[in-house]
Design an enzyme around this catalytic site. Sequence first.
Site, PDB file in Angstrom:
ATOM      1  N   GLU A 172      20.449  63.051  -1.542  1.00  0.00           N
ATOM      2  CA  GLU A 172      21.797  63.431  -1.958  1.00  0.00           C
ATOM      3  C   GLU A 172      21.778  64.088  -3.339  1.00  0.00           C
ATOM      4  O   GLU A 172      22.475  65.083  -3.570  1.00  0.00           O
ATOM      5  CB  GLU A 172      22.715  62.205  -1.961  1.00  0.00           C
ATOM      6  CG  GLU A 172      23.055  61.688  -0.583  1.00  0.00           C
ATOM      7  CD  GLU A 172      23.744  62.723   0.290  1.00  0.00           C
ATOM      8  OE1 GLU A 172      24.325  63.700  -0.252  1.00  0.00           O
ATOM      9  OE2 GLU A 172      23.695  62.578   1.515  1.00  0.00           O
ATOM     10  N   HIS A 194      20.999  70.450   2.391  1.00  0.00           N
ATOM     11  CA  HIS A 194      20.316  69.461   3.221  1.00  0.00           C
ATOM     12  C   HIS A 194      19.392  70.160   4.232  1.00  0.00           C
ATOM     13  O   HIS A 194      18.307  69.658   4.544  1.00  0.00           O
ATOM     14  CB  HIS A 194      21.325  68.598   3.974  1.00  0.00           C
ATOM     15  CG  HIS A 194      21.877  67.453   3.175  1.00  0.00           C
ATOM     16  ND1 HIS A 194      21.071  66.547   2.518  1.00  0.00           N
ATOM     17  CD2 HIS A 194      23.157  67.064   2.934  1.00  0.00           C
ATOM     18  CE1 HIS A 194      21.824  65.651   1.905  1.00  0.00           C
ATOM     19  NE2 HIS A 194      23.091  65.937   2.137  1.00  0.00           N
ATOM     20  N   HIS A 238      26.537  72.089  -0.351  1.00  0.00           N
ATOM     21  CA  HIS A 238      25.811  70.816  -0.321  1.00  0.00           C
ATOM     22  C   HIS A 238      25.155  70.604   1.048  1.00  0.00           C
ATOM     23  O   HIS A 238      23.986  70.200   1.129  1.00  0.00           O
ATOM     24  CB  HIS A 238      26.786  69.675  -0.639  1.00  0.00           C
ATOM     25  CG  HIS A 238      26.205  68.314  -0.502  1.00  0.00           C
ATOM     26  ND1 HIS A 238      25.640  67.627  -1.554  1.00  0.00           N
ATOM     27  CD2 HIS A 238      26.073  67.485   0.575  1.00  0.00           C
ATOM     28  CE1 HIS A 238      25.205  66.454  -1.148  1.00  0.00           C
ATOM     29  NE2 HIS A 238      25.459  66.334   0.154  1.00  0.00           N
ATOM     30  N   GLU A 239      25.889  70.876   2.119  1.00  0.00           N
ATOM     31  CA  GLU A 239      25.334  70.692   3.464  1.00  0.00           C
ATOM     32  C   GLU A 239      24.248  71.709   3.765  1.00  0.00           C
ATOM     33  O   GLU A 239      23.247  71.400   4.427  1.00  0.00           O
ATOM     34  CB  GLU A 239      26.450  70.761   4.504  1.00  0.00           C
ATOM     35  CG  GLU A 239      27.520  69.688   4.355  1.00  0.00           C
ATOM     36  CD  GLU A 239      26.950  68.277   4.370  1.00  0.00           C
ATOM     37  OE1 GLU A 239      25.933  68.045   5.052  1.00  0.00           O
ATOM     38  OE2 GLU A 239      27.529  67.391   3.702  1.00  0.00           O
TER      39      GLU A 239
END
Length: 281
Positions: free
Chosen positions: A201, A153, A149-150
């Site tokens: 997100e 980003h 997930h990071e």
Amino acid sequence: MFGFSKSSSNLSRRLLYGTFSLVTAVSVLLLSPSAVLGFSIFDILPNVIEVIQISSMSDEQEVALGRQINDRLVRDVRLYDNRQVTNYVNVIGQRLVRQSSRPDLPFTFQVVEDDSINAFATLGGFVYINTGLIRRADNEAELAGVVAHEIAHITEKHVLDRLRQAAIAQGVLNATGVDPDVLVNIAYELVINRPNSRSAEYEADQVGLEILTRSNYAPVGMVNFFERLLSGGGGLPQFLNTHPDTRNRVARLRDEIDASQAAQGDGLNTTAYRQQIQPLL
């Protein structure tokens, strides 16, 4: 239909000559050695140049700025100093990076000594995972889901987009140019104190899940971790509390996963995971 009088024709000619002169002057400046001129074209058009730098930053520029942000961050957070755990997190991260859309970016994965359940990312491949989150994960697939997930980003340039918007909103794009220290301070504030947008997100969830699956991790790990945190009682942990619509995000992730394939892949062995993070237990 538009017509032109003689006076307007003369005005148009003067404007044309003026524009031609300006273009010629800029061309000469661009082709002339700065040592001879004593100044740079960037001194004449700093505002335009700085907007271009932020809007179309090269990977090298992004990594350099990310390194400056990291230098600022490590003055305020304590990095966890255990080679076994930090190497383990880095191995997971690099495995995921190879399946991302920016595999050539030099990602740096660091463990923050903090009991709160949190993770975050800055520019240029810098990812931070709290020891509290590592302890809370039940297996490697769950931890890998957070790391993916990071990474998403960064691959989708969410922080870079927010930095550009904030720099414009704060009026730092002016005649004197943008001080790199100012950009670092803005980025630091964005990362530490301001959550990503709902759309960012959702995108990081979707892209992160794709990275996780392509890396042959069991995709159910990402969803299981979020669901356990939501049902744990005592309020949401910091990692989810700053991210909007968490229950909707989990539901969307569930919809993205083929139920028959959810548990297929690596990372679901809890015993093996605990052996890797033993110094934290």
